[in-house]
Design a protein around this motif. Sequence first.
Motif, mmCIF file in Angstrom:
data_model
loop_
_atom_site.group_PDB
_atom_site.id
_atom_site.type_symbol
_atom_site.label_atom_id
_atom_site.label_comp_id
_atom_site.label_asym_id
_atom_site.label_seq_id
_atom_site.Cartn_x
_atom_site.Cartn_y
_atom_site.Cartn_z
ATOM 1 N N THR A 151 29.066 6.905 -16.712
ATOM 2 C CA THR A 151 28.007 7.884 -16.929
ATOM 3 C C THR A 151 28.640 9.265 -17.093
ATOM 4 O O THR A 151 29.711 9.533 -16.551
ATOM 5 N N ALA A 152 27.962 10.123 -17.849
ATOM 6 C CA ALA A 152 28.421 11.499 -18.046
ATOM 7 C C ALA A 152 27.204 12.411 -18.075
ATOM 8 O O ALA A 152 26.091 11.971 -18.363
ATOM 9 N N ASN A 153 27.436 13.707 -17.778
ATOM 10 C CA ASN A 153 26.294 14.583 -17.541
ATOM 11 C C ASN A 153 25.936 15.560 -18.657
ATOM 12 O O ASN A 153 25.062 16.395 -18.460
ATOM 13 N N GLY A 154 26.565 15.483 -19.810
ATOM 14 C CA GLY A 154 26.133 16.385 -20.869
ATOM 15 C C GLY A 154 27.089 16.452 -22.036
ATOM 16 O O GLY A 154 28.174 15.858 -22.007
ATOM 17 N N PRO A 155 26.709 17.192 -23.083
ATOM 18 C CA PRO A 155 27.483 17.215 -24.320
ATOM 19 C C PRO A 155 28.916 17.711 -24.156
ATOM 20 O O PRO A 155 29.822 17.220 -24.826
ATOM 21 N N PHE A 156 29.139 18.643 -23.242
ATOM 22 C CA PHE A 156 30.491 19.172 -23.025
ATOM 23 C C PHE A 156 31.429 18.108 -22.468
ATOM 24 O O PHE A 156 32.642 18.247 -22.522
ATOM 25 N N ALA A 157 30.875 17.018 -21.944
ATOM 26 C CA ALA A 157 31.682 15.927 -21.387
ATOM 27 C C ALA A 157 31.902 14.802 -22.399
ATOM 28 O O ALA A 157 32.489 13.771 -22.057
ATOM 29 N N SER A 158 31.477 14.989 -23.644
ATOM 30 C CA SER A 158 31.523 13.907 -24.642
ATOM 31 C C SER A 158 32.912 13.327 -24.856
ATOM 32 O O SER A 158 33.080 12.114 -24.952
ATOM 33 N N LYS A 159 33.925 14.189 -24.942
ATOM 34 C CA LYS A 159 35.292 13.712 -25.188
ATOM 35 C C LYS A 159 35.814 12.905 -23.996
ATOM 36 O O LYS A 159 36.363 11.813 -24.166
ATOM 37 N N ALA A 160 35.615 13.430 -22.781
ATOM 38 C CA ALA A 160 36.053 12.710 -21.573
ATOM 39 C C ALA A 160 35.254 11.424 -21.392
ATOM 40 O O ALA A 160 35.784 10.403 -20.925
#
Length: 174
Positions: A151-160
């Motif tokens: 899971t990830a919390n937003g667009p800025f985390a897309s690469k990770a």
Amino acid sequence: MKLVLAIAPDRFRDEELFVPQKAFADAGVETVIASTKTGTCEGMLGGAAEATTTFVEVAPEAYDGIVIAGGIGSQDFLWGNNDLIRLVQTFAKDGKVVAAICLSPVVLARAGVLKGKSATVFNSPASVSEIRRGGATLTDRDVVVDGKVVTANGPFASKAFAASVLSVLSPISP
């Protein structure tokens, strides 16, 4: 390797589809875009993507996992979509990668796959409530990997997020 990329037909978050899609292609992973309908789906930032299949038509046995992009459209079109929820349940039951970013981890919560797992989500009152209701331990990290669930919390985390999905994606034994 082959992944289903699930998106809302309208207002999916562009980076949460396109950044992982490119990372997967660069890693040699084939992707298919699925939505509630086939055809052009519109992103929040003006991008467009072609859904070539619907959630109903996806055959889980043909894929190694499912990755669900977020965006405002997730709450409207994906959170309550029973076909997508069933897909997520099947992928999880079969031990395949199940991943969601931004508001879309709520789909995983509603599918019951976050129970007893650590997860993150884009912080809104509704999304936080849904994640907790789904039995997850909510963290404030950008990306959380718990077994085969990412899971990830937003667009800025897309690469990770994309890198984490690739790290848990493993070949299915013949």
